[in-house]
Write a protein that holds these residues in place. Structure first.
Motif, PDB file in Angstrom:
ATOM      1  N   THR A  30     -16.506  27.859  74.488  1.00  0.00           N
ATOM      2  CA  THR A  30     -16.275  28.023  73.057  1.00  0.00           C
ATOM      3  C   THR A  30     -17.383  27.263  72.363  1.00  0.00           C
ATOM      4  O   THR A  30     -17.594  26.086  72.628  1.00  0.00           O
ATOM      5  CB  THR A  30     -14.907  27.441  72.647  1.00  0.00           C
ATOM      6  N   ILE A  31     -18.117  27.940  71.511  1.00  0.00           N
ATOM      7  CA  ILE A  31     -19.190  27.307  70.751  1.00  0.00           C
ATOM      8  C   ILE A  31     -18.653  27.082  69.344  1.00  0.00           C
ATOM      9  O   ILE A  31     -18.128  28.004  68.719  1.00  0.00           O
ATOM     10  CB  ILE A  31     -20.453  28.192  70.726  1.00  0.00           C
ATOM     11  N   VAL A  32     -18.781  25.853  68.853  1.00  0.00           N
ATOM     12  CA  VAL A  32     -18.272  25.496  67.528  1.00  0.00           C
ATOM     13  C   VAL A  32     -19.442  24.983  66.697  1.00  0.00           C
ATOM     14  O   VAL A  32     -20.193  24.111  67.138  1.00  0.00           O
ATOM     15  CB  VAL A  32     -17.168  24.418  67.642  1.00  0.00           C
ATOM     16  N   ASP A  33     -19.605  25.522  65.478  1.00  0.00           N
ATOM     17  CA  ASP A  33     -20.708  25.082  64.626  1.00  0.00           C
ATOM     18  C   ASP A  33     -20.340  23.795  63.896  1.00  0.00           C
ATOM     19  O   ASP A  33     -19.241  23.263  64.063  1.00  0.00           O
ATOM     20  CB  ASP A  33     -21.142  26.196  63.663  1.00  0.00           C
ATOM     21  N   GLY A  36     -17.082  23.554  62.093  1.00  0.00           N
ATOM     22  CA  GLY A  36     -15.861  23.722  62.865  1.00  0.00           C
ATOM     23  C   GLY A  36     -15.470  25.160  63.140  1.00  0.00           C
ATOM     24  O   GLY A  36     -14.394  25.424  63.668  1.00  0.00           O
ATOM     25  N   ARG A  37     -16.345  26.110  62.815  1.00  0.00           N
ATOM     26  CA  ARG A  37     -16.061  27.523  63.056  1.00  0.00           C
ATOM     27  C   ARG A  37     -16.489  27.916  64.467  1.00  0.00           C
ATOM     28  O   ARG A  37     -17.553  27.509  64.931  1.00  0.00           O
ATOM     29  CB  ARG A  37     -16.807  28.397  62.054  1.00  0.00           C
ATOM     30  N   SER A  38     -15.678  28.738  65.123  1.00  0.00           N
ATOM     31  CA  SER A  38     -16.029  29.236  66.459  1.00  0.00           C
ATOM     32  C   SER A  38     -17.071  30.332  66.342  1.00  0.00           C
ATOM     33  O   SER A  38     -17.004  31.180  65.447  1.00  0.00           O
ATOM     34  CB  SER A  38     -14.790  29.797  67.157  1.00  0.00           C
ATOM     35  N   ILE A  39     -18.034  30.295  67.253  1.00  0.00           N
ATOM     36  CA  ILE A  39     -19.080  31.315  67.320  1.00  0.00           C
ATOM     37  C   ILE A  39     -18.908  32.010  68.663  1.00  0.00           C
ATOM     38  O   ILE A  39     -18.897  31.361  69.703  1.00  0.00           O
ATOM     39  CB  ILE A  39     -20.483  30.692  67.234  1.00  0.00           C
ATOM     40  N   THR A  40     -18.764  33.315  68.648  1.00  0.00           N
ATOM     41  CA  THR A  40     -18.575  34.061  69.878  1.00  0.00           C
ATOM     42  C   THR A  40     -19.917  34.298  70.557  1.00  0.00           C
ATOM     43  O   THR A  40     -20.815  34.889  69.952  1.00  0.00           O
ATOM     44  CB  THR A  40     -17.904  35.418  69.590  1.00  0.00           C
TER      45      THR A  40
END
Length: 76
Positions: A30-33, A36-40
């Motif tokens: 899970t990549i989080v910017d 705090g938003r998840s980036i797929t």
């Protein structure tokens, strides 16, 4: 519910540092910017930019190839 083809069940994630290039991320992550938003990730393996010049943040677009970067081992 259908299985997600980009999720590798029972596999650990790994990160490989490419000399003078990106970080290659393999496996379920899970990549989080910064907000705090998840980036797929685009696929099961993705390349994360380290040079900061990509137009596809946080993913590598190959821009690092346009400049010569000296790795820490070469600098000493």
């Amino acid at each position: 519910m259908t299985a997600d083809p980009d999720v590798i069940v029972g596999t650990e994630a790994s990160i490989t540092v490419c000399p003078d290039g990106p970080l290659l991320v393999r496996g379920p992550v899970t990549i989080v910017d910064g907000a705090g938003r998840s980036i797929t990730p685009p696929s099961r393996m993705c390349a994360l930019c380290r040079c900061g010049r990509t137009s596809r943040t946080p993913f590598c677009d190959g821009t690092h190839k346009k400049r010569k970067r000296v790795s820490p081992a070469e600098a000493s």
